[in-house]
Design a protein around this motif. Structure first.
Motif, PDB file in Angstrom:
ATOM      1  N   ALA A  28      39.770  48.122  53.539  1.00  0.00           N
ATOM      2  CA  ALA A  28      39.379  46.681  53.370  1.00  0.00           C
ATOM      3  C   ALA A  28      38.609  46.145  54.432  1.00  0.00           C
ATOM      4  O   ALA A  28      37.794  45.384  54.310  1.00  0.00           O
ATOM      5  CB  ALA A  28      40.611  45.977  52.982  1.00  0.00           C
ATOM      6  N   ASP A 103      35.365  38.362  52.612  1.00  0.00           N
ATOM      7  CA  ASP A 103      36.111  39.548  52.159  1.00  0.00           C
ATOM      8  C   ASP A 103      37.490  39.962  52.441  1.00  0.00           C
ATOM      9  O   ASP A 103      38.158  40.505  51.718  1.00  0.00           O
ATOM     10  CB  ASP A 103      35.188  40.877  52.549  1.00  0.00           C
ATOM     11  CG  ASP A 103      33.730  40.744  52.183  1.00  0.00           C
ATOM     12  OD1 ASP A 103      33.179  40.553  51.097  1.00  0.00           O
ATOM     13  OD2 ASP A 103      32.778  40.667  52.898  1.00  0.00           O
ATOM     14  N   LEU A 104      37.958  39.529  53.780  1.00  0.00           N
ATOM     15  CA  LEU A 104      39.110  39.928  54.259  1.00  0.00           C
ATOM     16  C   LEU A 104      39.673  38.601  55.018  1.00  0.00           C
ATOM     17  O   LEU A 104      38.741  38.104  55.785  1.00  0.00           O
ATOM     18  CB  LEU A 104      39.046  41.121  55.043  1.00  0.00           C
ATOM     19  CG  LEU A 104      40.457  41.506  55.853  1.00  0.00           C
ATOM     20  CD1 LEU A 104      41.601  41.936  54.980  1.00  0.00           C
ATOM     21  CD2 LEU A 104      40.009  42.880  56.610  1.00  0.00           C
ATOM     22  N   HIS A 135      40.464  35.251  45.910  1.00  0.00           N
ATOM     23  CA  HIS A 135      39.623  36.358  45.783  1.00  0.00           C
ATOM     24  C   HIS A 135      39.670  37.342  47.044  1.00  0.00           C
ATOM     25  O   HIS A 135      39.065  38.439  47.015  1.00  0.00           O
ATOM     26  CB  HIS A 135      38.318  36.386  45.105  1.00  0.00           C
ATOM     27  CG  HIS A 135      38.552  35.584  43.636  1.00  0.00           C
ATOM     28  ND1 HIS A 135      39.265  36.035  42.750  1.00  0.00           N
ATOM     29  CD2 HIS A 135      38.004  34.357  43.521  1.00  0.00           C
ATOM     30  CE1 HIS A 135      39.029  35.068  41.811  1.00  0.00           C
ATOM     31  NE2 HIS A 135      38.270  34.144  42.182  1.00  0.00           N
ATOM     32  N   THR A 136      40.028  36.673  48.014  1.00  0.00           N
ATOM     33  CA  THR A 136      39.952  37.531  49.441  1.00  0.00           C
ATOM     34  C   THR A 136      41.169  38.427  49.676  1.00  0.00           C
ATOM     35  O   THR A 136      42.408  37.801  49.318  1.00  0.00           O
ATOM     36  CB  THR A 136      40.011  36.412  50.327  1.00  0.00           C
ATOM     37  OG1 THR A 136      38.746  35.581  50.385  1.00  0.00           O
ATOM     38  CG2 THR A 136      39.838  36.897  51.927  1.00  0.00           C
ATOM     39  N   TYR A 137      40.916  39.559  50.037  1.00  0.00           N
ATOM     40  CA  TYR A 137      42.254  40.264  50.452  1.00  0.00           C
ATOM     41  C   TYR A 137      42.699  39.815  51.620  1.00  0.00           C
ATOM     42  O   TYR A 137      42.162  39.800  52.560  1.00  0.00           O
ATOM     43  CB  TYR A 137      41.499  41.845  50.497  1.00  0.00           C
ATOM     44  CG  TYR A 137      42.586  42.952  50.481  1.00  0.00           C
ATOM     45  CD1 TYR A 137      43.273  43.263  49.467  1.00  0.00           C
ATOM     46  CD2 TYR A 137      43.175  43.387  51.733  1.00  0.00           C
ATOM     47  CE1 TYR A 137      44.294  44.248  49.178  1.00  0.00           C
ATOM     48  CE2 TYR A 137      44.482  44.276  51.365  1.00  0.00           C
ATOM     49  CZ  TYR A 137      44.760  44.668  50.340  1.00  0.00           C
ATOM     50  OH  TYR A 137      45.769  45.679  50.686  1.00  0.00           O
ATOM     51  N   LYS A 138      44.078  39.662  51.574  1.00  0.00           N
ATOM     52  CA  LYS A 138      44.952  39.148  52.637  1.00  0.00           C
ATOM     53  C   LYS A 138      45.794  40.221  53.512  1.00  0.00           C
ATOM     54  O   LYS A 138      46.797  40.705  52.623  1.00  0.00           O
ATOM     55  CB  LYS A 138      45.699  37.875  52.323  1.00  0.00           C
ATOM     56  CG  LYS A 138      44.733  36.880  51.434  1.00  0.00           C
ATOM     57  CD  LYS A 138      45.533  36.039  50.807  1.00  0.00           C
ATOM     58  CE  LYS A 138      44.674  34.957  49.794  1.00  0.00           C
ATOM     59  NZ  LYS A 138      43.887  35.773  48.662  1.00  0.00           N
ATOM     60  N   ILE A 139      45.534  40.149  54.656  1.00  0.00           N
ATOM     61  CA  ILE A 139      46.507  41.177  55.341  1.00  0.00           C
ATOM     62  C   ILE A 139      47.222  40.476  56.505  1.00  0.00           C
ATOM     63  O   ILE A 139      46.493  39.743  57.208  1.00  0.00           O
ATOM     64  CB  ILE A 139      45.733  42.449  55.921  1.00  0.00           C
ATOM     65  CG1 ILE A 139      44.938  43.328  55.015  1.00  0.00           C
ATOM     66  CG2 ILE A 139      46.732  43.226  57.013  1.00  0.00           C
ATOM     67  CD1 ILE A 139      44.335  44.648  55.446  1.00  0.00           C
ATOM     68  N   ASP A 161      48.639  40.456  50.693  1.00  0.00           N
ATOM     69  CA  ASP A 161      48.449  41.763  49.817  1.00  0.00           C
ATOM     70  C   ASP A 161      48.887  42.808  50.527  1.00  0.00           C
ATOM     71  O   ASP A 161      49.349  43.778  49.863  1.00  0.00           O
ATOM     72  CB  ASP A 161      46.958  41.924  49.457  1.00  0.00           C
ATOM     73  CG  ASP A 161      46.213  40.891  48.761  1.00  0.00           C
ATOM     74  OD1 ASP A 161      46.639  40.918  47.518  1.00  0.00           O
ATOM     75  OD2 ASP A 161      45.247  40.233  49.222  1.00  0.00           O
ATOM     76  N   GLU A 162      48.778  42.737  51.759  1.00  0.00           N
ATOM     77  CA  GLU A 162      49.553  43.645  52.595  1.00  0.00           C
ATOM     78  C   GLU A 162      49.979  43.229  54.153  1.00  0.00           C
ATOM     79  O   GLU A 162      49.433  42.296  54.345  1.00  0.00           O
ATOM     80  CB  GLU A 162      48.366  44.817  52.891  1.00  0.00           C
ATOM     81  CG  GLU A 162      48.866  46.162  53.292  1.00  0.00           C
ATOM     82  CD  GLU A 162      47.664  47.236  53.147  1.00  0.00           C
ATOM     83  OE1 GLU A 162      47.906  48.191  53.877  1.00  0.00           O
ATOM     84  OE2 GLU A 162      46.886  47.007  52.283  1.00  0.00           O
TER      85      GLU A 162
END
Length: 165
Positions: A28, A103-104, A135-139, A161-162
């Motif tokens: 990601a 994006d992230l 819609h953003t990948y979340k770490i 998300d992680e």
């Protein structure tokens, strides 16, 4: 006493490097063009050098505390930072509002659990920001001692998300 502080600083510096090394190898992160990061407080995974390093290759956004809200701004270099709320260095540029292009999102927390739930500092800043990034990948990133089996949650909490620790 001073020896313990040095040991703690050394161990969290090493732990920060380990977490950020895993982050920069993450698919990601590798695929992301626009990344929301955070300028770390002393008890968080240290992101200052990481931000400087990657801002040459990716568009890095940092949050700025404005009243009860977080506003996002583009990081353009250390000369553009000024001390803001809570003593955190924040970018002085124009607000960034194109949330769909992020994006992230790399998010700090006091603690996370193995289900991706986050415990913040109690002011709700990220609780108000994260719903704008559906819609953003979340770490979430944290030190290993901040990753718990389960933390209390509320219906409006946005899960990561992680979590990397």
């Amino acid at each position: 006493m001073a020896g313990l502080k040095i040991l703690h600083t050394t161990s969290t510096t090493r732990a920060s490097a380990d977490v950020l090394s895993r982050l920069e190898a993450h698919p990601a992160f590798l695929q992301a063009h626009t990344i929301l990061l955070y300028h770390s407080l002393p008890d968080e995974v240290r992101t200052h050098d990481f931000i400087r390093k990657w801002s040459a290759h990716k568009q890095v956004l940092l949050p700025v505390v404005i009243g009860d809200d977080l506003e996002l701004r583009r990081y353009t270099g250390p000369a553009d930072l000024k001390k803001g709320a809570y003593g955190i260095e924040e970018p002085a540029g124009e607000p960034f509002t194109d949330y769909e292009s992020i994006d992230l999102a790399v998010i700090p927390g006091v603690a996370f659990d193995v289900h991706g739930n986050r415990l913040g500092r109690g002011k709700g800043y990220y609780d108000r920001l994260l719903p704008r990034l559906p819609h953003t990948y979340k770490i979430g990133i944290c030190f290993p001692f901040q990753l718990l089996e389960e933390i209390p949650t509320e219906a409006q909490d946005v899960r990561m998300d992680e979590v990397l620790s």
